[in-house]
Design an enzyme around this catalytic site. Structure first.
Site, PDB file in Angstrom:
ATOM      1  N   ASP A  50       0.770  -1.333  -0.041  1.00  0.00           N
ATOM      2  CA  ASP A  50      -0.148  -0.010   0.003  1.00  0.00           C
ATOM      3  C   ASP A  50       0.774   1.245   0.161  1.00  0.00           C
ATOM      4  O   ASP A  50       0.412   2.221   0.556  1.00  0.00           O
ATOM      5  CB  ASP A  50      -1.038   0.119   1.388  1.00  0.00           C
ATOM      6  CG  ASP A  50      -2.039  -0.927   1.288  1.00  0.00           C
ATOM      7  OD1 ASP A  50      -1.995  -1.749   0.300  1.00  0.00           O
ATOM      8  OD2 ASP A  50      -2.961  -1.131   2.005  1.00  0.00           O
ATOM      9  N   CYS A  87      -3.537  -6.516  -3.322  1.00  0.00           N
ATOM     10  CA  CYS A  87      -2.297  -7.336  -2.774  1.00  0.00           C
ATOM     11  C   CYS A  87      -2.092  -8.707  -3.315  1.00  0.00           C
ATOM     12  O   CYS A  87      -1.068  -9.144  -3.746  1.00  0.00           O
ATOM     13  CB  CYS A  87      -2.317  -7.290  -1.261  1.00  0.00           C
ATOM     14  SG  CYS A  87      -3.874  -7.497  -0.625  1.00  0.00           S
ATOM     15  N   LYS A 145       4.484 -11.014   4.490  1.00  0.00           N
ATOM     16  CA  LYS A 145       3.227 -11.242   4.181  1.00  0.00           C
ATOM     17  C   LYS A 145       3.157 -12.257   3.167  1.00  0.00           C
ATOM     18  O   LYS A 145       3.922 -12.267   2.063  1.00  0.00           O
ATOM     19  CB  LYS A 145       2.460  -9.917   3.684  1.00  0.00           C
ATOM     20  CG  LYS A 145       1.168 -10.131   3.212  1.00  0.00           C
ATOM     21  CD  LYS A 145       0.467  -8.794   2.921  1.00  0.00           C
ATOM     22  CE  LYS A 145      -0.697  -8.792   2.384  1.00  0.00           C
ATOM     23  NZ  LYS A 145      -1.372  -7.538   2.046  1.00  0.00           N
ATOM     24  N   HIS A 240       1.189  -1.093   4.807  1.00  0.00           N
ATOM     25  CA  HIS A 240      -0.785  -1.592   5.022  1.00  0.00           C
ATOM     26  C   HIS A 240      -1.017  -1.086   6.524  1.00  0.00           C
ATOM     27  O   HIS A 240      -0.223  -1.173   7.519  1.00  0.00           O
ATOM     28  CB  HIS A 240      -0.815  -3.113   4.763  1.00  0.00           C
ATOM     29  CG  HIS A 240      -2.078  -3.484   4.606  1.00  0.00           C
ATOM     30  ND1 HIS A 240      -3.075  -3.422   5.675  1.00  0.00           N
ATOM     31  CD2 HIS A 240      -2.817  -3.935   3.605  1.00  0.00           C
ATOM     32  CE1 HIS A 240      -4.235  -3.897   5.173  1.00  0.00           C
ATOM     33  NE2 HIS A 240      -4.098  -4.156   3.946  1.00  0.00           N
TER      34      HIS A 240
END
Length: 566
Positions: A50, A87, A145, A240
């Protein structure tokens, strides 16, 4: 009596020696060991979350990102690079070299639409980059992630078929879902849940922990087999939401955004033109719908919004520090010169904080408004362990300077992202910009070309779909070469776009409305970098041609059926 070769072994395949009734009558055989060239480079891919097009210092921001700026100075900045605007799809496209609908990830891995384009998992007909690299002699490691396993499969009981270790990574440490608390994360080590190694009171933060683990993984490998190259996939939770950072970083940014988002956008825009990030004459897009002039806000609205932006900047700065720490580690162990480092953001800055910002992410997800007075009363909690903060639309659009709209949308604010490529031993030119149009699906074929590898036609007995991306390696020594990318479609939540030969047609889809009501816009990107001058009425034939091309690409890459109209 002897058993003539070749002999089929259940453990070793075709045996090319000879097996007799005694050892003297037998001939041993060892398969030839696969060996990579001695100068095969390591690969490090860093994915930010992001982070808008202008948020890095080297892309126009005054947020302090010296480590990433150093990568750009020693490498190349790609200013016309695009992602999928969300994402999970970007990660799927990055790691497969294919378009995200084609591999089954039309949106988040949290959803299974019941159609091949949206299963919430990556098809085994698209072998992932770590699978191919591992089978060609790389050690493969991932931290951070994942968000490529169906949500219902991210429990302690799996199944683990879409977890990192089942898709080519030999080591993994991170979180499996879309987001997590940076002070109290839900962590997994390989295929099991683990607790953070220390508490926030002891100085814990996820970004630091991920880099600690990355250094540990690389140390394990290089101390035993330094001749082997490694692939490190480093996917930060930053930036994020929730935006969280150590207190000293929060304090560092106090007062630095008091001028507001309008001044911030204008400053970044001018800086981008000065540095060649934008072509001369690029206009600054008007404010997005719902973004008020900063000076029109009340004093309390300004105060809250600025504090939310400070937390975002602090988180990005803190992450940059730890990226720098990893790069210093590579230098110390003598691996920096022959490491290909690729850094990108997965989509544009996020609109998920709403018009006024948020301290409760579930409010946005459920379409609920938060009480402003309650948020204001909690202003000192922003960025700390006690809040899950996200900034308002005005700051998100500032992150996406000079563009309009945000993450989730197919206008440039959603899909145009920073990309940096650095390879000290391999790049013939450095500290330059590249403006060729490219897409996240192009990264895997670029690496294959640099490493001298081919995508397998069959993997684990499964025929593979062709690679969709186009290698960017030709741009390394050719700043002004025309792009080799022919066309690229975009689709997310009904928002649609198509780029072809310098033109882009794009439509914004209002959820709950009919697709027949969508208005297509037309932009000539070669002369209108920021999509400010809609030529749809002036060039209806060109628009019709572009929309027709979108439907061709949609059929080719499994975009159909589109999401429901409601």
């Amino acid at each position: 009596m002897t058993n003539a070769s070749p002999h089929q072994s259940s453990t070793s395949g075709t045996f090319q020696g000879k097996i007799g009734t005694t050892y003297d009558e037998s001939t041993p055989w060892w398969p030839e060991q696969q060996a990579l060239p001695e100068d095969t480079p390591n690969v490090v891919v860093i994915v930010l979350d992001d982070v808008g097009f202008s948020d890095l210092g080297c892309f126009g921001s005054d947020i302090e990102t010296p480590a990433m700026d150093a990568l750009a100075t020693g490498g190349l900045r790609y200013t016309n690079f695009h992602t999928t605007t969300l994402c999970s799809p970007t990660r799927a496209s990055l790691l497969t070299g294919r378009n995200h609908h084609s591999v089954g990830m039309r949106m988040l891995s949290n959803f299974d639409t019941g159609f091949p384009s949206g299963r919430g998992r990556v098809t085994k007909a698209a072998a992932m980059l770590p699978e191919v690299l591992r089978d060609n002699g790389f050690n493969t490691m991932a931290v951070g992630k994942w968000h490529l396993a169906p949500m219902e499969q991210t429990t302690a009981s799996g199944p683990y078929t879409q977890w990192p270790l089942s898709r080519g990574f030999e080591r993994y440490y991170g979180f499996l879902e879309a987001e997590t608390d940076s002070f109290y994360p839900e962590l997994f080590y390989d295929n099991h849940a683990v607790a953070p190694p220390k508490t926030p009171e002891e100085g814990y933060h996820l970004s630091e922990d991920l880099v600690d683990r990355a250094i540990e993984f690389v140390t394990d490998q290089t101390s035993v087999t330094p001749e082997k190259p490694f692939f490190m996939y480093m996917a930060f939770g930053a930036a994020h939401a929730p935006h969280q950072a150590p207190q000293e970083y929060l304090e560092k940014y106090r007062g630095r955004f008091d001028h507001g988002w309008d001044v911030e956008r204008a400053t970044r825009h001018a800086r981008q033109i000065e540095r060649g990030i934008l072509p001369p004459g690029t206009e600054l897009a008007p404010r997005n719908p719902g973004v008020e002039p900063f000076d029109a806000l009340s004093d309390n609205e300004k105060k809250l919004s600025v504090r939310l932006q400070e937390a975002y900047a602090a988180m990005l700065d803190h992450t940059d520090h730890h990226i720098g720490r990893f790069m210093e580690f590579l230098e110390q162990i003598g691996q920096m010169e022959n490491t290909i480092t690729i850094l990108l953001s997965d989509n544009g800055a996020s609109q998920e904080g709403g018009q006024k910002g948020s301290l409760n992410p579930t409010a946005f997800q459920n379409g609920l408004s938060e009480d402003f007075d309650e948020m204001l009363a909690r202003i000192d909690e922003i960025g700390t362990t006690r809040a899950h903060a996200n900034y308002p639309w005005g700051w998100a659009q500032a992150g996406n300077t000079p563009f309009k709209r945000y993450k989730q949308n197919t206008h440039e604010g959603g899909v145009r992202c920073p990309l940096i490529v650095r390879w000290p031993r391999g790049l013939p030119r450095t500290d330059e910009n590249r403006q060729q149009f490219h897409h996240v699906s192009d990264i895997m074929p670029t690496l294959f070309e640099l490493l001298g590898l081919q995508a397998p036609e069959v993997y684990n007995g499964i025929p593979q779909m062709p690679i969709h991306g186009t290698s960017m390696a030709y741009t390394f020594d050719a700043p002004t070469a025309p792009t080799r990318k022919e066309a690229q479609y975009f689709e997310m939540f009904g928002h649609r776009a198509i780029w072809h030969d310098g033109w882009k047609a794009v439509s914004f889809h209002q959820r709950g409305s009919s697709f027949d009501d969508d208005k297509w816009e037309l932009y000539h990107h070669d002369t209108d970098f920021s999509e400010c001058n809609d030529l749809a009425e002036e060039r209806p034939e060109q628009l019709q041609k572009m929309v027709a091309r979108f439907w061709v690409e949609a059929g080719k890459y499994d975009v159909l059926p589109p999401l429901a109209d409601s």
